[in-house]
Write a protein that holds these residues in place. Structure first.
Motif, PDB file in Angstrom:
ATOM      1  N   MET A   1       0.844  -1.194   0.000  1.00  8.14           N
ATOM      2  CA  MET A   1       0.000   0.000   0.000  1.00  8.14           C
ATOM      3  C   MET A   1       0.882   1.248   0.000  1.00  8.14           C
ATOM      4  O   MET A   1       1.835   1.348   0.763  1.00  8.14           O
ATOM      5  N   ALA A   2       0.560   2.179  -0.890  1.00 10.92           N
ATOM      6  CA  ALA A   2       1.366   3.389  -1.013  1.00 10.92           C
ATOM      7  C   ALA A   2       1.206   4.282   0.219  1.00 10.92           C
ATOM      8  O   ALA A   2       0.141   4.356   0.818  1.00 10.92           O
ATOM      9  N   MET A   3       2.294   4.946   0.581  1.00 12.77           N
ATOM     10  CA  MET A   3       2.267   5.868   1.718  1.00 12.77           C
ATOM     11  C   MET A   3       1.565   7.160   1.322  1.00 12.77           C
ATOM     12  O   MET A   3       1.701   7.638   0.187  1.00 12.77           O
ATOM     13  N   SER A   4       0.804   7.751   2.244  1.00 12.13           N
ATOM     14  CA  SER A   4       0.099   9.000   1.970  1.00 12.13           C
ATOM     15  C   SER A   4       1.097  10.126   1.684  1.00 12.13           C
ATOM     16  O   SER A   4       2.146  10.228   2.333  1.00 12.13           O
ATOM     17  N   VAL A   5       0.778  10.945   0.708  1.00  9.14           N
ATOM     18  CA  VAL A   5       1.636  12.096   0.388  1.00  9.14           C
ATOM     19  C   VAL A   5       0.975  13.414   0.782  1.00  9.14           C
ATOM     20  O   VAL A   5       1.471  14.492   0.451  1.00  9.14           O
ATOM     21  N   SER A   6      -0.155  13.334   1.479  1.00  5.63           N
ATOM     22  CA  SER A   6      -0.829  14.553   1.944  1.00  5.63           C
ATOM     23  C   SER A   6      -0.026  15.189   3.071  1.00  5.63           C
ATOM     24  O   SER A   6       0.603  14.490   3.867  1.00  5.63           O
ATOM     25  N   PRO A   7      -0.034  16.532   3.174  1.00  6.96           N
ATOM     26  CA  PRO A   7       0.661  17.172   4.296  1.00  6.96           C
ATOM     27  C   PRO A   7      -0.024  16.847   5.616  1.00  6.96           C
ATOM     28  O   PRO A   7      -1.189  16.430   5.640  1.00  6.96           O
ATOM     29  N   VAL A   8       0.698  17.023   6.703  1.00  6.90           N
ATOM     30  CA  VAL A   8       0.142  16.799   8.035  1.00  6.90           C
ATOM     31  C   VAL A   8      -1.093  17.682   8.212  1.00  6.90           C
ATOM     32  O   VAL A   8      -1.122  18.845   7.759  1.00  6.90           O
ATOM     33  N   ARG A   9      -2.125  17.161   8.872  1.00  7.55           N
ATOM     34  CA  ARG A   9      -3.357  17.933   9.090  1.00  7.55           C
ATOM     35  C   ARG A   9      -3.032  19.256   9.766  1.00  7.55           C
ATOM     36  O   ARG A   9      -2.255  19.322  10.712  1.00  7.55           O
TER      37      ARG A   9
ATOM     38  N   THR B   1      -1.603  21.713   8.149  1.00 13.71           N
ATOM     39  CA  THR B   1      -0.548  22.354   7.372  1.00 13.71           C
ATOM     40  C   THR B   1      -0.928  22.308   5.899  1.00 13.71           C
ATOM     41  O   THR B   1      -1.869  21.620   5.521  1.00 13.71           O
ATOM     42  N   ARG B   2      -0.170  23.044   5.066  1.00 13.55           N
ATOM     43  CA  ARG B   2      -0.544  23.139   3.652  1.00 13.55           C
ATOM     44  C   ARG B   2       0.674  23.095   2.756  1.00 13.55           C
ATOM     45  O   ARG B   2       1.767  23.524   3.133  1.00 13.55           O
ATOM     46  N   ASP B   3       0.499  22.567   1.545  1.00 20.28           N
ATOM     47  CA  ASP B   3       1.439  22.758   0.451  1.00 20.28           C
ATOM     48  C   ASP B   3       0.973  23.982  -0.334  1.00 20.28           C
ATOM     49  O   ASP B   3      -0.241  24.177  -0.520  1.00 20.28           O
ATOM     50  N   TYR B   4       1.915  24.787  -0.815  1.00 18.62           N
ATOM     51  CA  TYR B   4       1.546  25.975  -1.580  1.00 18.62           C
ATOM     52  C   TYR B   4       2.094  25.863  -3.003  1.00 18.62           C
ATOM     53  O   TYR B   4       3.281  25.602  -3.209  1.00 18.62           O
TER      54      TYR B   4
ATOM     55  N   GLU C   1       0.294  25.551  11.430  1.00 18.82           N
ATOM     56  CA  GLU C   1       1.524  26.238  11.062  1.00 18.82           C
ATOM     57  C   GLU C   1       1.124  27.423  10.192  1.00 18.82           C
ATOM     58  O   GLU C   1       0.497  27.243   9.146  1.00 18.82           O
ATOM     59  N   PHE C   2       1.468  28.635  10.611  1.00 17.56           N
ATOM     60  CA  PHE C   2       1.038  29.799   9.852  1.00 17.56           C
ATOM     61  C   PHE C   2       1.960  30.989  10.124  1.00 17.56           C
ATOM     62  O   PHE C   2       2.750  30.985  11.070  1.00 17.56           O
ATOM     63  N   TYR C   3       1.846  31.983   9.272  1.00 17.14           N
ATOM     64  CA  TYR C   3       2.678  33.184   9.381  1.00 17.14           C
ATOM     65  C   TYR C   3       1.944  34.290  10.123  1.00 17.14           C
ATOM     66  O   TYR C   3       0.724  34.453   9.988  1.00 17.14           O
ATOM     67  N   GLN C   4       2.713  35.052  10.886  1.00 18.12           N
ATOM     68  CA  GLN C   4       2.231  36.298  11.461  1.00 18.12           C
ATOM     69  C   GLN C   4       3.160  37.423  11.022  1.00 18.12           C
ATOM     70  O   GLN C   4       4.362  37.212  10.817  1.00 18.12           O
ATOM     71  N   CYS C   5       2.600  38.607  10.882  1.00 15.39           N
ATOM     72  CA  CYS C   5       3.362  39.802  10.522  1.00 15.39           C
ATOM     73  C   CYS C   5       3.143  40.829  11.631  1.00 15.39           C
ATOM     74  O   CYS C   5       2.065  41.429  11.711  1.00 15.39           O
ATOM     75  N   ASP C   6       4.145  41.003  12.482  1.00 11.77           N
ATOM     76  CA  ASP C   6       4.015  41.837  13.678  1.00 11.77           C
ATOM     77  C   ASP C   6       4.843  43.108  13.588  1.00 11.77           C
ATOM     78  O   ASP C   6       5.964  43.097  13.047  1.00 11.77           O
TER      79      ASP C   6
ATOM     80  N   GLY D   1      -3.073  39.028  10.634  1.00  9.87           N
ATOM     81  CA  GLY D   1      -3.343  37.608  10.403  1.00  9.87           C
ATOM     82  C   GLY D   1      -3.080  37.275   8.948  1.00  9.87           C
ATOM     83  O   GLY D   1      -3.994  37.318   8.107  1.00  9.87           O
ATOM     84  N   PHE D   2      -1.835  36.954   8.651  1.00  8.43           N
ATOM     85  CA  PHE D   2      -1.395  36.812   7.262  1.00  8.43           C
ATOM     86  C   PHE D   2      -2.198  35.759   6.504  1.00  8.43           C
ATOM     87  O   PHE D   2      -2.592  35.964   5.352  1.00  8.43           O
ATOM     88  N   GLU D   3      -2.456  34.606   7.130  1.00 12.23           N
ATOM     89  CA  GLU D   3      -3.166  33.533   6.418  1.00 12.23           C
ATOM     90  C   GLU D   3      -4.595  33.936   6.085  1.00 12.23           C
ATOM     91  O   GLU D   3      -5.140  33.543   5.050  1.00 12.23           O
ATOM     92  N   ARG D   4      -5.195  34.716   6.955  1.00 20.38           N
ATOM     93  CA  ARG D   4      -6.591  35.126   6.705  1.00 20.38           C
ATOM     94  C   ARG D   4      -6.682  36.093   5.529  1.00 20.38           C
ATOM     95  O   ARG D   4      -7.578  35.988   4.689  1.00 20.38           O
TER      96      ARG D   4
END
Length: 416
Positions: free
Chosen positions: A1-9, A11-14, A135-140, A329-332
């Motif tokens: 069975m192939a291993m999952s290639v989805s990112p960890v819940r 988190t995101r690939d961009y 996992e996300f970015y902040q701009c302070d 809130g950079f991601e928003r």
């Protein structure tokens, strides 16, 4: 069975198109901050677990990613293991604690007031959902060493300019002051040690309404007279800040907030809204005074927030320094702009695809690409396939601005 290639819940690939816009957004925010006199620093993503645990980070203390001890430090044979036995570091959940530690460690090298920029990743082990990642970015931007409301004025104005530069126009800055909240709660008759518990419930006003707040406070076992006195003022939607100042035992904070509101409105000049929000609490326990958020009709929750934290630095060095910060809130805002039909800001230099054939001399192809690069294009060289039209369509779909086939006389503009 192939291993999952989805990112960890959580988190995101961009994709490249997303990263191009994200990079352009960060560049615009950074340029705005620097133009307004702030300097950029960088801090590690890891902190000692003791500092994280004692940071007054509110509910975020329950969402710390703890890092397992390594080597001889980790003794799994020890009886009755606790978290302290297993972890000695953690990932930062915001940029304020790292900044406070940074200032305490480097204050001899820093000029006051210290006007600082941080743009970086933070980590929270919360339940992933729309608009919330682990996992996300902040701009302070923060100002350390300025005790007057001049710091708040500058932070509000600069953050608003950054959002305007990104194309936001319909947003409102909401302000409150933790001192007013605490004063109202104590004046109503709640015990001083229960003030934060009342704040946690009051923070849900927008979600559960005044009656829901009353019910939860009752369930917590608080005195009915105190609840009635508190709800009399917070349940009054038309009450003004002046009226609240009269209700409080010490109305100084309310008067100071009223002056800040007036000056912020004057500086905004109607370009964005400024208003008092008595229900604004914010979740961090380290806030000591003014707190603020920015809301936009394009997103359900706030897109920026912050406040004054005059006591945090003193925890590390035994001497308090006034400090206040504002975080975008950079991601928003990314979610809003990536889903927009058009962007009102420049996403970077024009991009060109330069096609060459197998028979072309590669050094000559690269020199030609360099000529276009010198003219201001970002150029990628691509070996020509059997279906050039399909290749060009793919570049157009990615948002490229032009293509050039090596040996042709003219550049072909795309998306025109």
């Amino acid at each position: 069975m192939a291993m999952s290639v989805s990112p960890v819940r959580g988190t995101r690939d961009y994709l490249p198109r997303e990263m191009r816009i994200r990079d352009a957004m960060q560049a615009i925010i950074l340029r705005t901050y620097e133009n307004n006199g702030f300097q950029r620093i960088q801090t590690p993503i890891m902190e000692d677990i003791e500092r994280l645990d004692k940071s007054d980070g509110g509910e975020n203390l329950n969402m710390i990613f703890r890092i397992l001890k390594r080597g001889q430090k980790l003794d799994l044979q020890k009886e009755n293991l606790t978290e302290k036995d297993l972890a000695d570091m953690g990932l930062r959940f915001d940029l304020t604690l790292p900044l406070s530690r940074y200032f305490a460690n480097n204050k001899a090298e820093l000029r006051l007031p210290f006007k600082v920029i941080q743009i970086g990743e933070v980590f929270r082990a919360e339940r992933p959902q729309k608009g919330r990642l682990r996992e996300f970015y902040q701009c302070d931007i923060d100002i350390i060493g300025e005790e007057t409301a001049a710091a708040e004025q500058e932070l509000i104005h600069t953050t608003a300019k950054a959002l305007q530069a990104l194309g936001f126009d319909e947003f409102t800055v909401r302000l409150n002051d933790r001192r007013i909240l605490f004063d109202m709660i104590e004046t109503a008759g709640f015990p001083k040690e229960e003030v934060l518990s009342v704040c946690i419930t009051f923070d849900k006003l927008d979600k559960i309404g005044a009656e829901g707040v009353r019910k939860e406070l009752t369930e917590k076992g608080f005195d009915r007279a105190a609840i009635d006195a508190f709800m009399q003022i917070v349940g009054n939607e038309s009450i003004t800040l002046k009226e609240i100042a009269e209700y409080c035992g010490d109305g100084r904070a309310a008067r100071e907030l009223e002056a800040l509101l007036e000056s912020a409105k004057e500086l905004a000049g109607g370009a964005y809204g400024i208003e008092y929000d008595k229900s604004l609490v914010r979740g961090m326990g380290y806030y000591t005074g003014t707190i603020f958020e920015i809301v936009s009709p394009k997103f359900k929750s706030s897109i920026a927030g912050g406040g004054r934290y005059d006591k945090m630095i003193g925890k590390w060095i035994g001497e308090d320094y006034p400090a206040v910060g504002f975080s975008i809130g950079f991601e928003r805002i990314c979610e809003i702009l990536l889903n927009s039909e058009s962007l009102s800001f420049d996403a970077g230099q024009k991009r060109m695809g330069l096609f060459y054939s197998d028979g072309d001399v590669m050094n000559d192809v690269i020199r030609k690409a360099d000529e276009f690069r010198a003219e201001g294009y970002d150029v990628t060289t691509i070996r020509r396939g059997k279906k050039l039209g399909k290749q060009i369509a793919a570049l157009e779909n990615e948002g490229f601005d032009a293509v050039y086939v090596y040996g042709d006389e003219a550049v072909k503009e795309l998306n025109r």
